[in-house]
Design a protein around this motif. Structure first.
Motif, PDB file in Angstrom:
ATOM      1  N   SER A   2      41.155  37.920  37.127  1.00 55.36           N
ATOM      2  CA  SER A   2      39.878  38.214  36.483  1.00 55.36           C
ATOM      3  C   SER A   2      39.629  37.252  35.328  1.00 55.36           C
ATOM      4  N   PHE A   3      40.664  36.986  34.557  1.00 49.56           N
ATOM      5  CA  PHE A   3      40.542  36.042  33.447  1.00 49.56           C
ATOM      6  C   PHE A   3      40.171  34.653  33.974  1.00 49.56           C
ATOM      7  N   GLY A   4      40.818  34.252  35.062  1.00 47.34           N
ATOM      8  CA  GLY A   4      40.535  32.939  35.640  1.00 47.34           C
ATOM      9  C   GLY A   4      39.115  32.801  36.145  1.00 47.34           C
ATOM     10  N   VAL A   5      38.585  33.869  36.749  1.00 41.98           N
ATOM     11  CA  VAL A   5      37.209  33.830  37.247  1.00 41.98           C
ATOM     12  C   VAL A   5      36.220  33.677  36.098  1.00 41.98           C
ATOM     13  N   LEU A   6      36.427  34.428  35.019  1.00 43.55           N
ATOM     14  CA  LEU A   6      35.530  34.329  33.874  1.00 43.55           C
ATOM     15  C   LEU A   6      35.605  32.939  33.236  1.00 43.55           C
ATOM     16  N   LEU A   7      36.793  32.362  33.174  1.00 41.27           N
ATOM     17  CA  LEU A   7      36.946  31.005  32.643  1.00 41.27           C
ATOM     18  C   LEU A   7      36.226  30.001  33.532  1.00 41.27           C
ATOM     19  N   TYR A   8      36.369  30.179  34.834  1.00 43.50           N
ATOM     20  CA  TYR A   8      35.716  29.320  35.825  1.00 43.50           C
ATOM     21  C   TYR A   8      34.197  29.309  35.622  1.00 43.50           C
ATOM     22  N   TYR A   9      33.627  30.488  35.482  1.00 43.77           N
ATOM     23  CA  TYR A   9      32.168  30.567  35.327  1.00 43.77           C
ATOM     24  C   TYR A   9      31.714  30.149  33.934  1.00 43.77           C
ATOM     25  N   PHE A  10      32.576  30.323  32.936  1.00 39.04           N
ATOM     26  CA  PHE A  10      32.226  29.818  31.622  1.00 39.04           C
ATOM     27  C   PHE A  10      32.047  28.302  31.663  1.00 39.04           C
ATOM     28  N   VAL A  11      32.959  27.620  32.325  1.00 33.41           N
ATOM     29  CA  VAL A  11      32.834  26.161  32.478  1.00 33.41           C
ATOM     30  C   VAL A  11      31.560  25.816  33.238  1.00 33.41           C
ATOM     31  N   ALA A  12      31.238  26.579  34.283  1.00 34.90           N
ATOM     32  CA  ALA A  12      30.011  26.318  35.041  1.00 34.90           C
ATOM     33  C   ALA A  12      28.771  26.461  34.157  1.00 34.90           C
ATOM     34  N   ASN A  13      28.752  27.488  33.309  1.00 32.47           N
ATOM     35  CA  ASN A  13      27.599  27.682  32.430  1.00 32.47           C
ATOM     36  C   ASN A  13      27.465  26.561  31.404  1.00 32.47           C
ATOM     37  N   VAL A  14      28.588  26.137  30.833  1.00 32.31           N
ATOM     38  CA  VAL A  14      28.538  25.034  29.863  1.00 32.31           C
ATOM     39  C   VAL A  14      28.071  23.755  30.547  1.00 32.31           C
ATOM     40  N   GLY A  66      32.769  44.630  33.051  1.00 33.71           N
ATOM     41  CA  GLY A  66      33.777  43.638  33.408  1.00 33.71           C
ATOM     42  C   GLY A  66      34.361  43.902  34.778  1.00 33.71           C
ATOM     43  N   LEU A  67      34.611  45.170  35.089  1.00 32.67           N
ATOM     44  CA  LEU A  67      35.129  45.518  36.409  1.00 32.67           C
ATOM     45  C   LEU A  67      34.108  45.222  37.504  1.00 32.67           C
ATOM     46  N   LEU A  68      32.854  45.576  37.237  1.00 27.61           N
ATOM     47  CA  LEU A  68      31.816  45.418  38.250  1.00 27.61           C
ATOM     48  C   LEU A  68      31.350  43.974  38.397  1.00 27.61           C
ATOM     49  N   PHE A  69      31.543  43.159  37.368  1.00 29.16           N
ATOM     50  CA  PHE A  69      31.119  41.763  37.432  1.00 29.16           C
ATOM     51  C   PHE A  69      31.742  41.031  38.611  1.00 29.16           C
ATOM     52  N   PHE A  70      32.994  41.318  38.867  1.00 21.10           N
ATOM     53  CA  PHE A  70      33.709  40.563  39.896  1.00 21.10           C
ATOM     54  C   PHE A  70      33.211  40.878  41.294  1.00 21.10           C
ATOM     55  N   ALA A  71      32.430  41.958  41.414  1.00 23.62           N
ATOM     56  CA  ALA A  71      31.793  42.224  42.697  1.00 23.62           C
ATOM     57  C   ALA A  71      30.796  41.136  43.061  1.00 23.62           C
ATOM     58  N   PHE A  72      30.228  40.479  42.047  1.00 23.29           N
ATOM     59  CA  PHE A  72      29.193  39.481  42.291  1.00 23.29           C
ATOM     60  C   PHE A  72      29.713  38.046  42.294  1.00 23.29           C
ATOM     61  N   SER A 108      32.072  37.632  50.623  1.00 20.74           N
ATOM     62  CA  SER A 108      32.888  37.628  49.408  1.00 20.74           C
ATOM     63  C   SER A 108      32.510  38.753  48.462  1.00 20.74           C
ATOM     64  N   MET A 109      31.215  39.047  48.372  1.00 21.24           N
ATOM     65  CA  MET A 109      30.741  40.022  47.382  1.00 21.24           C
ATOM     66  C   MET A 109      30.803  41.458  47.875  1.00 21.24           C
ATOM     67  N   VAL A 110      30.428  41.686  49.118  1.00 19.66           N
ATOM     68  CA  VAL A 110      30.438  43.048  49.661  1.00 19.66           C
ATOM     69  C   VAL A 110      31.744  43.220  50.428  1.00 19.66           C
ATOM     70  N   GLY A 111      32.845  43.236  49.694  1.00 19.87           N
ATOM     71  CA  GLY A 111      34.166  43.364  50.285  1.00 19.87           C
ATOM     72  C   GLY A 111      34.764  44.720  49.987  1.00 19.87           C
ATOM     73  N   ALA A 112      36.084  44.747  49.892  1.00 21.50           N
ATOM     74  CA  ALA A 112      36.762  46.024  49.648  1.00 21.50           C
ATOM     75  C   ALA A 112      36.384  46.618  48.301  1.00 21.50           C
ATOM     76  N   GLY A 113      35.966  45.764  47.352  1.00 18.29           N
ATOM     77  CA  GLY A 113      35.643  46.248  46.022  1.00 18.29           C
ATOM     78  C   GLY A 113      34.553  47.292  46.002  1.00 18.29           C
ATOM     79  N   VAL A 114      33.573  47.175  46.891  1.00 18.21           N
ATOM     80  CA  VAL A 114      32.462  48.124  46.898  1.00 18.21           C
ATOM     81  C   VAL A 114      32.932  49.524  47.285  1.00 18.21           C
ATOM     82  N   PHE A 115      34.092  49.629  47.925  1.00 19.24           N
ATOM     83  CA  PHE A 115      34.629  50.930  48.301  1.00 19.24           C
ATOM     84  C   PHE A 115      35.533  51.526  47.229  1.00 19.24           C
ATOM     85  N   ALA A 116      36.021  50.689  46.294  1.00 16.79           N
ATOM     86  CA  ALA A 116      37.052  51.165  45.375  1.00 16.79           C
ATOM     87  C   ALA A 116      36.730  50.989  43.899  1.00 16.79           C
ATOM     88  N   VAL A 117      35.778  50.114  43.533  1.00 23.64           N
ATOM     89  CA  VAL A 117      35.597  49.763  42.126  1.00 23.64           C
ATOM     90  C   VAL A 117      35.010  50.897  41.301  1.00 23.64           C
TER      91      VAL A 117
END
Length: 415
Positions: A345-357, A191-197, A22-31
């Motif tokens: 991207s917005f949904g992923v950040l919301l998802y992890y915000f809930v996880a942190n809380v 913010g762009l690079l966060f989604f790599a992880f 999931s993390m080392v996907g196409a993003g590592v070639f383009a981000v």
């Protein structure tokens, strides 16, 4: 008669490879191009910031997974620790956003692998094939992830070697000021690079299919995160060294262009194969993650009960798998989402915000990591969300509003 259930078949290595896929996907070639455009050499600082925020999120996910070894990831954690609405918002954002990401990843794969004019048919074929892999059991998913990750890492290793052999930094392209993009540019690159992880969420969503989940899932999340961070750091230095920040920002294929500095004629083919494999790896894990979250939501009746079924032979949520695959095929056939999935991207950040809380609320034996990490993760998610383009934020808020309305109507009708 007891209905069929998911089975715990994945070990530590399987979980790590699914996360890496999931993390080392196409993003590592383009981000790197958009990150360099936002911050120049400051993308290295952005990578560090993204890593800190992602580590906070990863430890929150690991702590929650140890206490709640079930399918659904932050959807299940939010329900258990904070209440049904918190869980629903996290799960809805993940399912809708990541379904769009699946379509985007399928189209990205086709861009690398398909001849001109055949991109959509090839993308649809990839979705069908990977949905079939997931259908025939989670061990097939893990086995395919291993092969794909090895191919991707091999291609990246060759590309990095080529970039350095071509004389990285020898032309004066060594990083100067790391703040050339300013604070906002650096944060935008973060913010762009966060989604790599963000791929470690895929490990957590499969919590009912991992052996010894209280021990294995936290370890797998941390191991996958550390390996992915090392890969991204090495590739960042190699690309910046070979092309310089302006060259990276102007490149449509920065890893391939950096490798081409070596003069090795065959390296372009290797990079394309690696990028195609990386896209497939991310797509495979995304389909699995979406289907498991949808299955968990259907079990709680936050999505239609039709999705709450497990195959009697293969022990996978087959209806959720097929539905996710069909939706992705429809999106691939009808629209091009590669440049229009900001709400994901917005949904992923919301998802992890809930996880942190949710992790912040845990006490006693459930606590494994300092509270400060959850604070860093939660605040980091909010800050990075604020740096997204306003169109992405607006689309994300609209998607959440639709979900809230859907659940409110369902609850009213059930009353």
């Amino acid at each position: 008669m007891t209905p069929p259930a998911l089975q715990r078949r994945l070990g530590l290595g399987d979980a790590v490879f699914i996360g890496l896929g999931s993390m080392v996907g196409a993003g590592v070639f383009a981000v790197w191009a958009p990150a360099a455009d936002a911050a120049g050499t400051g993308l290295l600082v952005g990578l560090a910031i993204a890593a800190v925020v992602a580590f906070g999120n990863a430890t929150s996910s690991a702590q929650l997974a140890a206490a709640h070894p079930t399918s659904g990831g932050a959807y299940a954690y939010g329900r258990a620790e904070l209440g049904p609405w918190w869980g629903f918002i996290a799960g809805w954002g993940f399912v809708v956003g990541k379904t769009a990401s699946c379509a985007a990843m399928a189209l990205t794969f086709a861009a690398y692998a398909a001849p001109a004019g055949w991109e959509r048919p090839v993308a649809i074929g990839a979705v069908v094939a990977l949905t079939a892999v997931n259908w025939f059991g989670v061990t097939r998913t893990a086995g395919a992830a291993r092969v794909i990750v090895v191919i991707t890492l091999g291609a990246l290793g060759a590309a990095v070697t080529a970039a350095f052999s071509g004389g990285a930094f020898s032309d004066g392209s060594a990083p100067g000021s790391l703040w050339t993009g300013g604070a906002y540019g650096v944060l935008q690159s973060a913010g762009l690079l966060f989604f790599a992880f963000a791929g470690y969420a895929r490990i957590a969503t499969m919590g009912e299919e991992v052996r010894e989940p209280r021990r294995v899932i936290p370890r797998a999340i941390v191991i996958a995160f550390v390996v992915a961070l090392a890969v991204y750091a090495v590739v960042a230095v190699a690309v910046l060294g070979a092309l310089g920040p302006a060259g990276v920002a102007a490149s449509t294929e920065p890893v391939a262009d950096a490798a081409a500095r070596s003069g090795w004629e065959w390296i372009g083919v290797v990079v394309r194969v690696g990028a195609a494999a990386g896209s497939l790896g991310a797509l495979l894990a995304l389909i699995a993650g979406v289907s498991r979250t949808a299955f968990a939501m259907a079990r709680e009746r936050d999505l239609p009960a039709y999705l709450d079924r497990v195959h009697p032979r293969w022990h996978v949520p087959h209806r959720a798998e097929l539905t996710a695959g069909a939706l992705v095929v429809a999106l691939v056939a009808l629209v091009d989402l590669r440049g229009a999935i900001g709400f994901s991207s917005f949904g992923v950040l919301l998802y992890y915000f809930v996880a942190n809380v949710a992790a912040f609320r845990q006490r006693g034996d459930a606590r494994r990591y300092p509270v400060a990490l959850q604070v860093i993760g939660g605040i980091g998610c909010l800050v990075l969300a604020a740096t997204l383009p306003w169109q992405s934020v607006a689309a994300g808020v609209a998607v959440v509003a639709v979900g809230v309305a859907y659940r409110a109507i369902r609850i009213r009708r059930a009353a």
